[in-house]
Design a protein around this motif. Sequence first.
Motif, PDB file in Angstrom:
ATOM      1  N   ASP A  87      61.428  27.117  -0.046  1.00 29.98           N
ATOM      2  CA  ASP A  87      60.140  27.014  -0.899  1.00 29.98           C
ATOM      3  C   ASP A  87      59.137  26.467  -0.098  1.00 29.98           C
ATOM      4  OD1 ASP A  87      60.098  24.224   0.115  1.00 29.98           O
ATOM      5  OD2 ASP A  87      61.444  23.345  -1.702  1.00 29.98           O
ATOM      6  N   GLN A  88      57.718  26.059  -0.569  1.00 32.89           N
ATOM      7  CA  GLN A  88      56.537  26.167   0.158  1.00 32.89           C
ATOM      8  C   GLN A  88      56.453  25.084   1.285  1.00 32.89           C
ATOM      9  OE1 GLN A  88      53.930  28.017   0.238  1.00 32.89           O
ATOM     10  NE2 GLN A  88      53.068  26.994   2.042  1.00 32.89           N
ATOM     11  N   THR A  89      57.146  23.894   0.829  1.00 32.71           N
ATOM     12  CA  THR A  89      57.236  22.521   1.762  1.00 32.71           C
ATOM     13  C   THR A  89      58.290  22.838   3.133  1.00 32.71           C
ATOM     14  OG1 THR A  89      58.936  21.497   0.398  1.00 32.71           O
ATOM     15  CG2 THR A  89      56.657  20.923  -0.045  1.00 32.71           C
ATOM     16  N   GLU A  90      59.341  23.626   2.636  1.00 33.17           N
ATOM     17  CA  GLU A  90      60.140  24.012   3.688  1.00 33.17           C
ATOM     18  C   GLU A  90      59.642  24.940   4.743  1.00 33.17           C
ATOM     19  OE1 GLU A  90      64.383  23.313   1.109  1.00 33.17           O
ATOM     20  OE2 GLU A  90      63.399  25.279   1.087  1.00 33.17           O
ATOM     21  N   MET A 138      57.233  26.483   9.874  1.00 31.83           N
ATOM     22  CA  MET A 138      56.370  26.922  10.547  1.00 31.83           C
ATOM     23  C   MET A 138      55.617  26.158  11.804  1.00 31.83           C
ATOM     24  SD  MET A 138      56.408  30.099   9.774  1.00 31.83           S
ATOM     25  CE  MET A 138      54.598  30.577  10.593  1.00 31.83           C
ATOM     26  N   ALA A 139      55.510  24.780  11.194  1.00 35.23           N
ATOM     27  CA  ALA A 139      55.391  23.634  12.169  1.00 35.23           C
ATOM     28  C   ALA A 139      56.299  23.741  13.580  1.00 35.23           C
ATOM     29  CB  ALA A 139      55.200  22.396  11.552  1.00 35.23           C
ATOM     30  N   LEU A 140      57.563  23.641  13.069  1.00 41.83           N
ATOM     31  CA  LEU A 140      58.305  23.670  14.163  1.00 41.83           C
ATOM     32  C   LEU A 140      58.274  24.911  15.186  1.00 41.83           C
ATOM     33  CD1 LEU A 140      61.571  22.494  12.557  1.00 41.83           C
ATOM     34  CD2 LEU A 140      60.404  21.368  14.271  1.00 41.83           C
ATOM     35  N   TYR A 141      57.933  26.046  14.412  1.00 42.47           N
ATOM     36  CA  TYR A 141      57.806  27.426  15.368  1.00 42.47           C
ATOM     37  C   TYR A 141      56.573  27.190  16.080  1.00 42.47           C
ATOM     38  CZ  TYR A 141      57.546  32.512  16.061  1.00 42.47           C
ATOM     39  OH  TYR A 141      57.617  33.772  16.566  1.00 42.47           O
ATOM     40  N   SER A 142      55.417  26.540  15.768  1.00 42.04           N
ATOM     41  CA  SER A 142      54.243  26.595  16.455  1.00 42.04           C
ATOM     42  C   SER A 142      54.533  25.381  17.783  1.00 42.04           C
ATOM     43  CB  SER A 142      53.111  26.000  15.221  1.00 42.04           C
ATOM     44  OG  SER A 142      52.786  27.010  14.236  1.00 42.04           O
ATOM     45  N   PRO A 148      56.280  14.896   9.851  1.00 42.98           N
ATOM     46  CA  PRO A 148      55.906  14.060   9.022  1.00 42.98           C
ATOM     47  C   PRO A 148      54.112  14.075   8.744  1.00 42.98           C
ATOM     48  CG  PRO A 148      57.802  12.924   9.715  1.00 42.98           C
ATOM     49  CD  PRO A 148      57.455  13.960  10.901  1.00 42.98           C
ATOM     50  N   GLU A 149      53.615  13.412   9.933  1.00 41.19           N
ATOM     51  CA  GLU A 149      52.368  13.231  10.087  1.00 41.19           C
ATOM     52  C   GLU A 149      51.645  14.690   9.934  1.00 41.19           C
ATOM     53  OE1 GLU A 149      48.945  11.327  12.903  1.00 41.19           O
ATOM     54  OE2 GLU A 149      51.084  11.098  13.576  1.00 41.19           O
ATOM     55  N   PHE A 150      52.153  15.483  10.616  1.00 46.98           N
ATOM     56  CA  PHE A 150      51.699  16.826  10.867  1.00 46.98           C
ATOM     57  C   PHE A 150      51.457  17.697   9.377  1.00 46.98           C
ATOM     58  CE2 PHE A 150      51.644  21.419  11.434  1.00 46.98           C
ATOM     59  CZ  PHE A 150      50.393  21.609  12.565  1.00 46.98           C
ATOM     60  N   VAL A 151      52.378  17.592   8.496  1.00 45.10           N
ATOM     61  CA  VAL A 151      52.462  18.185   7.248  1.00 45.10           C
ATOM     62  C   VAL A 151      52.212  17.212   6.028  1.00 45.10           C
ATOM     63  CG1 VAL A 151      54.325  19.929   7.837  1.00 45.10           C
ATOM     64  CG2 VAL A 151      55.057  17.770   6.939  1.00 45.10           C
ATOM     65  N   GLY A 152      51.880  16.074   6.244  1.00 43.53           N
ATOM     66  CA  GLY A 152      51.413  15.038   5.302  1.00 43.53           C
ATOM     67  C   GLY A 152      52.409  14.526   4.470  1.00 43.53           C
ATOM     68  N   MET A 153      53.832  14.588   4.957  1.00 40.33           N
ATOM     69  CA  MET A 153      54.740  14.032   4.090  1.00 40.33           C
ATOM     70  C   MET A 153      55.650  12.851   4.721  1.00 40.33           C
ATOM     71  SD  MET A 153      56.500  17.941   3.517  1.00 40.33           S
ATOM     72  CE  MET A 153      57.808  17.373   2.797  1.00 40.33           C
ATOM     73  N   VAL A 175      58.677  10.427   5.719  1.00 37.84           N
ATOM     74  CA  VAL A 175      59.734  10.672   6.898  1.00 37.84           C
ATOM     75  C   VAL A 175      61.100  11.187   5.975  1.00 37.84           C
ATOM     76  CG1 VAL A 175      61.346   9.777   8.710  1.00 37.84           C
ATOM     77  CG2 VAL A 175      58.906   9.186   8.548  1.00 37.84           C
ATOM     78  N   GLU A 176      61.309  10.383   4.887  1.00 38.01           N
ATOM     79  CA  GLU A 176      62.340  10.718   4.387  1.00 38.01           C
ATOM     80  C   GLU A 176      62.538  12.280   3.662  1.00 38.01           C
ATOM     81  OE1 GLU A 176      60.721   8.029   3.655  1.00 38.01           O
ATOM     82  OE2 GLU A 176      62.030   6.569   4.494  1.00 38.01           O
ATOM     83  N   ALA A 177      61.430  12.475   3.170  1.00 39.38           N
ATOM     84  CA  ALA A 177      61.255  13.919   2.445  1.00 39.38           C
ATOM     85  C   ALA A 177      61.374  15.124   3.570  1.00 39.38           C
ATOM     86  CB  ALA A 177      60.069  14.049   1.846  1.00 39.38           C
ATOM     87  N   VAL A 178      60.944  14.657   4.857  1.00 41.03           N
ATOM     88  CA  VAL A 178      61.052  15.584   5.980  1.00 41.03           C
ATOM     89  C   VAL A 178      62.666  15.962   6.343  1.00 41.03           C
ATOM     90  CG1 VAL A 178      60.554  16.120   8.673  1.00 41.03           C
ATOM     91  CG2 VAL A 178      58.716  15.337   6.952  1.00 41.03           C
ATOM     92  N   GLU A 179      63.172  14.532   6.652  1.00 48.12           N
ATOM     93  CA  GLU A 179      64.475  14.426   7.042  1.00 48.12           C
ATOM     94  C   GLU A 179      65.596  15.478   5.793  1.00 48.12           C
ATOM     95  OE1 GLU A 179      66.284  10.884   7.996  1.00 48.12           O
ATOM     96  OE2 GLU A 179      65.275  10.740   9.937  1.00 48.12           O
TER      97      GLU A 179
END
Length: 287
Positions: free
Chosen positions: A218-221, A226-230, A238-243, A245-249
């Motif tokens: 999905d879009q958030t995944e 893409m952030a990791l790839y960059s 979490p800060e980079f994508v605006g989410m 910590v629990e959601a990112v984990e």
Amino acid sequence: MSDERALADTQGRFVQVVKSGRKVNDLEWLSGRVLLSNKRLVLASNEGKRQIALAKVSTVKNRKNANQAMTAVSGYFSVQTGSDVFLVAPADIDAFEEHLYTALLDGEVVLVKHPAVEGGVVRDIEWEKGRINIESDVVGLGVASGQFVEVELEDVGAVDAREGTVRGDERRVLEVEHTDEEGTSVQTYISGTSRHVSILESLVRQGELQNATDADLDQTEMEVLMALYSGVSPFEIPEFVGMDVEAVEAIFDRLVEEGILREKRVRRDVRLKARGRNIASDVIGDQ
């Protein structure tokens, strides 16, 4: 053949599908023994024995990338020698294939350029002589300069074979994308005889096919990927994508389950696997 040594001896099935350059009609799988030494592949049945000199094997295709539509057995590899092609289905195909690739490639001398590409940047690297070392699911390359390059099959992201100029001559070149010890995407170029390059290509493509980019994200995944790839650190995601910590984990857990990320020792420290690099690369290519 005083230096000949046995590598494998198992039951299996086999069939010749091309004889003297012509496809064989009315195929019939034969049951018997499949024997392998460092010199020969032997197919023995009640109808006789066929010996194939490994030095004359020009190509090998495993059951994951062979083009033959054969459903009589669940797993097999094909071997071409001259204008003849055989399909072979040993009882334990994974173990037998490892012995086969070792017998065909281990210790062979090739030319290596590493890293030819690092982090997407082409490097000005000279070709060097290298020696192939085959271990379980790892292709090692001992280079004359002293470095040892390891290519884990499960880490192979993309493979390309082309004709290129190597030390002033047109030769077959195999380009293999994988990661180095720091997790940076690199490409290793390998050249040699057409036989060596063809057989090595078949081996490393096993990893490429396992890492096909067929994940439904999905879009958030995709944003996290893409952030990791960059190059964004997993701890900064979490800060980079605006989410939170629990959601990112939770996304990390999902991507690990999909085989897209590899979890390291510390929680939330993850690394892109070959499949994830392929997905991100496809997205960038479509932009």
